[in-house]
Write a protein that holds these residues in place. Sequence first.
Motif, PDB file in Angstrom:
ATOM      1  N   ARG A 249       0.837  -1.192   0.000  1.00 51.77           N
ATOM      2  CA  ARG A 249       0.000   0.000   0.000  1.00 51.77           C
ATOM      3  C   ARG A 249       0.871   1.241   0.000  1.00 51.77           C
ATOM      4  O   ARG A 249       1.880   1.307   0.698  1.00 51.77           O
ATOM      5  CB  ARG A 249      -0.902   0.005   1.236  1.00 51.77           C
ATOM      6  CG  ARG A 249      -1.983  -1.078   1.240  1.00 51.77           C
ATOM      7  CD  ARG A 249      -2.711  -1.095   2.570  1.00 51.77           C
ATOM      8  NE  ARG A 249      -1.811  -1.436   3.668  1.00 51.77           N
ATOM      9  CZ  ARG A 249      -2.109  -1.317   4.953  1.00 51.77           C
ATOM     10  NH1 ARG A 249      -3.285  -0.818   5.306  1.00 51.77           N
ATOM     11  NH2 ARG A 249      -1.255  -1.668   5.872  1.00 51.77           N
ATOM     12  N   CYS A 250       0.481   2.218  -0.792  1.00 56.83           N
ATOM     13  CA  CYS A 250       1.211   3.487  -0.855  1.00 56.83           C
ATOM     14  C   CYS A 250       0.222   4.629  -0.728  1.00 56.83           C
ATOM     15  O   CYS A 250      -0.864   4.594  -1.316  1.00 56.83           O
ATOM     16  CB  CYS A 250       1.976   3.603  -2.171  1.00 56.83           C
ATOM     17  SG  CYS A 250       2.869   5.172  -2.353  1.00 56.83           S
ATOM     18  N   ALA A 251       0.598   5.646   0.035  1.00 54.88           N
ATOM     19  CA  ALA A 251      -0.190   6.871   0.134  1.00 54.88           C
ATOM     20  C   ALA A 251       0.553   7.976  -0.616  1.00 54.88           C
ATOM     21  O   ALA A 251       1.750   8.187  -0.396  1.00 54.88           O
ATOM     22  CB  ALA A 251      -0.391   7.265   1.594  1.00 54.88           C
ATOM     23  N   VAL A 252      -0.145   8.642  -1.513  1.00 57.40           N
ATOM     24  CA  VAL A 252       0.426   9.744  -2.291  1.00 57.40           C
ATOM     25  C   VAL A 252      -0.252  11.033  -1.847  1.00 57.40           C
ATOM     26  O   VAL A 252      -1.493  11.128  -1.863  1.00 57.40           O
ATOM     27  CB  VAL A 252       0.231   9.519  -3.800  1.00 57.40           C
ATOM     28  CG1 VAL A 252       0.756  10.723  -4.593  1.00 57.40           C
ATOM     29  CG2 VAL A 252       0.938   8.243  -4.250  1.00 57.40           C
ATOM     30  N   ILE A 253       0.544  12.015  -1.474  1.00 60.81           N
ATOM     31  CA  ILE A 253       0.009  13.307  -1.054  1.00 60.81           C
ATOM     32  C   ILE A 253       0.057  14.246  -2.253  1.00 60.81           C
ATOM     33  O   ILE A 253       1.121  14.642  -2.713  1.00 60.81           O
ATOM     34  CB  ILE A 253       0.815  13.894   0.124  1.00 60.81           C
ATOM     35  CG1 ILE A 253       0.857  12.903   1.282  1.00 60.81           C
ATOM     36  CG2 ILE A 253       0.225  15.219   0.566  1.00 60.81           C
ATOM     37  CD1 ILE A 253       1.758  13.353   2.429  1.00 60.81           C
ATOM     38  N   VAL A 439       4.496   8.929  -0.729  1.00 66.45           N
ATOM     39  CA  VAL A 439       5.119   9.817  -1.711  1.00 66.45           C
ATOM     40  C   VAL A 439       4.531  11.211  -1.546  1.00 66.45           C
ATOM     41  O   VAL A 439       3.308  11.385  -1.577  1.00 66.45           O
ATOM     42  CB  VAL A 439       4.898   9.322  -3.159  1.00 66.45           C
ATOM     43  CG1 VAL A 439       5.542  10.298  -4.148  1.00 66.45           C
ATOM     44  CG2 VAL A 439       5.483   7.933  -3.347  1.00 66.45           C
ATOM     45  N   ILE A 440       5.401  12.183  -1.355  1.00 71.67           N
ATOM     46  CA  ILE A 440       4.983  13.580  -1.235  1.00 71.67           C
ATOM     47  C   ILE A 440       5.065  14.215  -2.617  1.00 71.67           C
ATOM     48  O   ILE A 440       6.153  14.349  -3.196  1.00 71.67           O
ATOM     49  CB  ILE A 440       5.881  14.336  -0.243  1.00 71.67           C
ATOM     50  CG1 ILE A 440       5.799  13.696   1.140  1.00 71.67           C
ATOM     51  CG2 ILE A 440       5.498  15.813  -0.186  1.00 71.67           C
ATOM     52  CD1 ILE A 440       6.876  14.184   2.104  1.00 71.67           C
ATOM     53  N   ALA A 441       3.911  14.583  -3.160  1.00 71.75           N
ATOM     54  CA  ALA A 441       3.840  15.200  -4.486  1.00 71.75           C
ATOM     55  C   ALA A 441       2.855  16.356  -4.431  1.00 71.75           C
ATOM     56  O   ALA A 441       1.968  16.495  -5.271  1.00 71.75           O
ATOM     57  CB  ALA A 441       3.411  14.162  -5.521  1.00 71.75           C
ATOM     58  N   ALA A 442       3.029  17.196  -3.424  1.00 67.11           N
ATOM     59  CA  ALA A 442       2.042  18.220  -3.094  1.00 67.11           C
ATOM     60  C   ALA A 442       2.428  19.607  -3.587  1.00 67.11           C
ATOM     61  O   ALA A 442       2.007  20.611  -3.013  1.00 67.11           O
ATOM     62  CB  ALA A 442       1.830  18.247  -1.582  1.00 67.11           C
ATOM     63  N   VAL A 571       9.352   7.326   3.165  1.00 70.55           N
ATOM     64  CA  VAL A 571       8.781   8.519   2.553  1.00 70.55           C
ATOM     65  C   VAL A 571       9.683   9.007   1.415  1.00 70.55           C
ATOM     66  O   VAL A 571      10.887   9.191   1.598  1.00 70.55           O
ATOM     67  CB  VAL A 571       8.605   9.641   3.595  1.00 70.55           C
ATOM     68  CG1 VAL A 571       7.972  10.866   2.960  1.00 70.55           C
ATOM     69  CG2 VAL A 571       7.745   9.149   4.762  1.00 70.55           C
ATOM     70  N   TRP A 572       9.053   9.241   0.265  1.00 69.36           N
ATOM     71  CA  TRP A 572       9.777   9.745  -0.912  1.00 69.36           C
ATOM     72  C   TRP A 572       9.152  11.054  -1.384  1.00 69.36           C
ATOM     73  O   TRP A 572       8.010  11.381  -1.044  1.00 69.36           O
ATOM     74  CB  TRP A 572       9.723   8.727  -2.044  1.00 69.36           C
ATOM     75  CG  TRP A 572      10.775   7.656  -1.934  1.00 69.36           C
ATOM     76  CD1 TRP A 572      10.989   6.820  -0.875  1.00 69.36           C
ATOM     77  CD2 TRP A 572      11.747   7.308  -2.910  1.00 69.36           C
ATOM     78  NE1 TRP A 572      12.028   5.974  -1.130  1.00 69.36           N
ATOM     79  CE2 TRP A 572      12.515   6.239  -2.380  1.00 69.36           C
ATOM     80  CE3 TRP A 572      12.039   7.762  -4.186  1.00 69.36           C
ATOM     81  CZ2 TRP A 572      13.564   5.654  -3.088  1.00 69.36           C
ATOM     82  CZ3 TRP A 572      13.072   7.177  -4.902  1.00 69.36           C
ATOM     83  CH2 TRP A 572      13.830   6.139  -4.347  1.00 69.36           C
ATOM     84  N   LEU A 573       9.928  11.772  -2.187  1.00 74.61           N
ATOM     85  CA  LEU A 573       9.481  13.015  -2.815  1.00 74.61           C
ATOM     86  C   LEU A 573       9.377  12.831  -4.323  1.00 74.61           C
ATOM     87  O   LEU A 573      10.207  12.158  -4.940  1.00 74.61           O
ATOM     88  CB  LEU A 573      10.469  14.149  -2.541  1.00 74.61           C
ATOM     89  CG  LEU A 573      10.521  14.737  -1.134  1.00 74.61           C
ATOM     90  CD1 LEU A 573      11.828  15.485  -0.947  1.00 74.61           C
ATOM     91  CD2 LEU A 573       9.347  15.679  -0.910  1.00 74.61           C
ATOM     92  N   CYS A 574       8.359  13.440  -4.905  1.00 74.86           N
ATOM     93  CA  CYS A 574       8.282  13.596  -6.360  1.00 74.86           C
ATOM     94  C   CYS A 574       7.595  14.936  -6.582  1.00 74.86           C
ATOM     95  O   CYS A 574       6.365  15.020  -6.654  1.00 74.86           O
ATOM     96  CB  CYS A 574       7.505  12.451  -7.002  1.00 74.86           C
ATOM     97  SG  CYS A 574       7.538  12.488  -8.815  1.00 74.86           S
ATOM     98  N   THR A 575       8.391  15.978  -6.668  1.00 79.69           N
ATOM     99  CA  THR A 575       7.841  17.327  -6.657  1.00 79.69           C
ATOM    100  C   THR A 575       8.775  18.286  -7.386  1.00 79.69           C
ATOM    101  O   THR A 575       9.763  17.867  -7.982  1.00 79.69           O
ATOM    102  CB  THR A 575       7.589  17.783  -5.197  1.00 79.69           C
ATOM    103  OG1 THR A 575       6.820  18.989  -5.210  1.00 79.69           O
ATOM    104  CG2 THR A 575       8.881  17.987  -4.436  1.00 79.69           C
ATOM    105  N   ALA A 576       8.455  19.578  -7.331  1.00 84.28           N
ATOM    106  CA  ALA A 576       9.251  20.648  -7.945  1.00 84.28           C
ATOM    107  C   ALA A 576       9.285  20.528  -9.468  1.00 84.28           C
ATOM    108  O   ALA A 576      10.321  20.700 -10.090  1.00 84.28           O
ATOM    109  CB  ALA A 576      10.667  20.682  -7.364  1.00 84.28           C
ATOM    110  N   MET A 577       8.116  20.289 -10.060  1.00 88.06           N
ATOM    111  CA  MET A 577       8.026  20.236 -11.523  1.00 88.06           C
ATOM    112  C   MET A 577       8.090  21.630 -12.147  1.00 88.06           C
ATOM    113  O   MET A 577       8.252  21.763 -13.358  1.00 88.06           O
ATOM    114  CB  MET A 577       6.721  19.565 -11.957  1.00 88.06           C
ATOM    115  CG  MET A 577       6.471  18.206 -11.339  1.00 88.06           C
ATOM    116  SD  MET A 577       7.534  16.911 -11.984  1.00 88.06           S
ATOM    117  CE  MET A 577       7.739  15.885 -10.510  1.00 88.06           C
TER     118      MET A 577
END
Length: 625
Positions: A249-253, A439-442, A571-577
Amino acid sequence: MTEPVDWRADGVPQSARFGDIYHSESGALAQARHVFLAGCGLPEAWAGHPQWRILETGFGLGLSFLTAWQAWRADPQRPRLLHFVSVEAHPVSRDDLLRAAAAYPELAPLAAELGAQWWGLLPGFHRLVFDKGRVLLTLCIGDVQAMLRTQQHFEADSIFLDGFSPERNPQMWSPETLKAVARFARRGTRIASWTIARTVRDALAQRGFQLRRAPGLPPKRDCLQGVFEPAWQIRRRAPLPAPIAAPGRCAVIGAGLAGAAVAASLARRGWQVTVLDAGDRPSAGASGLPVGVLAPHVSPDDALLSRLTRAGVRATWQQLEALLAEGRDWRACGVLERRAAGQDRLPADWTAEGPNESWHASAAQIRETGLPADAPALWHARGGWVRPARLVQAWLAQPAIELATGRRVARIEAPQPGLACWTLHDAQGALLAEAERVVIAAGFESRAFAPALALQPVRGQVAWGRMDDGTRLPRVPINGDGHLIAHVPDADGALWLTGATFDRDSSDAAPRGADTESNRERLARLHPDAALQLSSAFERGDAKAWAGVRCASGDRRPLVGPLDPASSQGVWLCTAMGSRGLTFAALCAELLAAQWHGEPLPLSASQARALDAQRSSTQMFASAR
């Protein structure tokens, strides 16, 4: 230029460069099945595995890939994911690719799909996607040793040693090349080749392969099979992070482009994904832009950003073709980029014939957009407009994804001793979700969870409206100092949009009258005739304003990686697009998923490092300068 192929009278293709045939006279399909698939124990060997990774040293006409793909499709015990990584220094044309496969009816439909993605093959890495993202071909265009060196290490399950004969192409079979190949082997990796040359056998044996001769495919008497079982302990310079054993299970923000892309990539790999967003709908933030431009960045030195955006455009293009309706949700119409005088230089080795997909705009292309005939401009054939919210919706509609809106995450708590789940809570302490990975993608709100990183809010405002009857705006998007998009279908009438402003360190999304005027002035510089035609819309107040806040890093590249540099777990990051969410979201999502699962990456190792979340702030700001 593509590699010329000489077709002999008997239908066998031959290389003019090497003076050697591409496959045995017995046929490419028979050779692929007998020498390579059977030589590596396929398809039986991959049964029960979540993924299978094949490394090939010579793509040629692509028939070994097509044969492996066809075997995967036909096997009910196939793995969820098939990775095929292949190196090719001299790619052939699409026509020769299709001609080679035409002799085999079972391969021809697959070859047509391959041919549809056979574009833009400049030197470097190219990720091609098939079967709803479950068959991934990574084409490494360039010298075999250089491409293997720049490939991020992964553990291949099968290795196909192919290429023209050692006598005609000695570099392909040199000890240095085979040493580089062995770097990707794990204990038990099987290797196969049509050649039994002594120098090849000796070099492989020295690298830890146990080899044997097997019956060959006529007219060859023997072929080579082997397994990587060195007598010594294997030591890696940099130990690989342990891949995830099984999806959980993964939670994406965040339910914008970045978060939706991550959710879709993980769901394709078997994850159960919960996407949490503070807004009352997906794309409530910067991804709610009414319509955006998709186009690569181009520079005369083909800088890092240029190469990354090309990879990003390819990744997004594949998703658009697979999930959206062309002409309604997006349009593959090309983009004309207006440049200042003297600023339209391109890399010295690019040509009008390609494989680069960007070139100097022709006089006809400039004239058709209504710009002055002497306007310096580039034409991006692989460009167009996209409705971002519709792409987000399509991603979130994939199976195994649950969307929860109106859920603002205030706190992420690490697992309690003996437990595996992270917990996500709101400001009142209520539990919102629990999952093995987060995953923090906020967007710019990611700063609340990563205060040590240099994340900057960047406010942008655009002007948009409905096209009046008789309005003669360009049919293709115009980019440059700002952009103009028109003729976008919509239920209430075709849209036009222009902008955008760029306000650093501003997180106020309320529209501003001054910014509407600024966008009008920018449009007058970009396309004077369009500004004149739309002047009445601005004066009547019919030009609407939309504003959103983007998230940027110091060097304007996305951040992908673990929040804690000491651990790849949790916890991972996928941000700053930044302003390139349409370009980068799909690529970054695939990069994250590949890193979790020990897969071959869609980028070279150096490009992946350039997106790593833990590159220092000093590096970011130095790169930006």
